[in-house]
Design a protein around this motif. Sequence first.
Motif: not given
Length: 490
Positions: A183-212
């Motif tokens: 799940y895309i947890l947040k966008v970190d535009r201040s980062a020099r490396g990868p700017q997308l921060v992901l999560s597999r522990t967020s409750p929203q990941f569970l929600v989106k999996l059920f939506e799929q």
Amino acid sequence: MSREILLLVDALAHEKNVSKAIVFAALEMALASAAKKHFQDDLDIVIKIDQGTGNFQSFRRWLVVPDDSIENPARQIALSEALLREKNLLEGDYIQESMESIPFDRIGAQAAKQVIFQKIRDAEREQNLSDFLERGEQIISGVIKRLERGNAIIEFGKIEAVLPRDQMIPHENLRMGDRVRAYILKVDRSARGPQLVLSRTSPQFLVKLFEQEVPEIEEGVLEIKGAARDPGFRAKIAVKSNDPRVDPIGTCVGMVGSRVKAVTNELAGERVDIIQWSDDIATFVVNALAPAVVSGITLDEDSHSMDIAVDEDNLAQSIGRGGQNVRLASELTGWHLNIMTVEESQEKSEEEATVNCRLFMEKLDVDEEVARILVDVGFSTLEEVAYIPLEEMLEIEEFDRETVEELRNRARNVLLTDAIASEEKIEHAAEELLDLEGVDMELAQQLMGKGINSRDALADLAADDLVELTGVDFERASAIIIKAREHWFI
């Protein structure tokens, strides 16, 4: 050279899929960086390229600062001197003058090339990220490209994202080359490396999996109202059916459990309880605590908590291993849940009833029988007796209108007396604090708001404590504490 610049800009813009304006800006910065290498001093050089002809000009500029604030004469100029060159300048403005363009040698050209390609890479990454975000996707599927300090760098398309160690499911062993969803947890535009921060522990990941997995959710037939997780072990998700003909739990489970099993497999075996949502909070809490059986519920809306009574045989199941079941139910419902046995609930109710009975006997000057009637019908505070609608109190069979009105008047008089006494106490405390040198009304109110209502209470504080409580500077705090303690030594 001007024609070469235009051809270079066209080629880079087309190859990297970025606008020409970005390439021109990168080129200007690169040429300026190369030009600076021809001077020993740290000059501020600016290059301006005509985007129509490709011709460029070089300028040296200075930042206008106050006359006594020059720290770097190579880049700064005093305001008084700047005004002699150009009128209407202010501090923070720039003043510049044209300078002869510097011919670029091999080293300068190499440095310019590095700057250009770095800026182009940054712009290309930002463009790819913007294109992806416009699609509105919230779950990505990609391949682990590398591992850095426990974090997984995941590549999907032309974009890299980071899955931090603390956002991975516990005990999950991810390796390079593995394909994962997150799940895309947040966008970190201040980062020099990868700017997308992901999560597999967020409750929203569970929600989106059920939506799929459950098409009825996307169609609006079902609605997910909330989710709570203990990642890798257990989760609860609340669903609501907008069609009375559709069973929300069965629909999410799927044929032979196929839908919920697909979600569980993605979550490394995490057990998922599907809960039927209800707008009646007591019913919702009972559902959330399933499979435990609830015997009774007592709500306290002021503290947003509930006492849940269960049989002794259901106590362990209600709480769950390590408190897991009740914790997840609390997160899902948004209420603090206190699990107790039926016997403990009865004892607590009797204790509270006894305390309330004594309160009414003392404050309303009534006998135990009248006080007990008030408690038995649900009154627990003087405010309820004083201000509940008259019609509701008249429904009490044991009371006539005269008794009800008398009880209401007594309750109101007690509340008024207590309010006056409280106000006098506050005024006295304020006077005592205001007598101290260095304490004004604003500070006195801050102190009383923190429970510091006397000189001695203030004297017990350290200067650091006073600074932390009120935000006054340390010197003032020290002087006030010394004044507050003076009477101890007289």
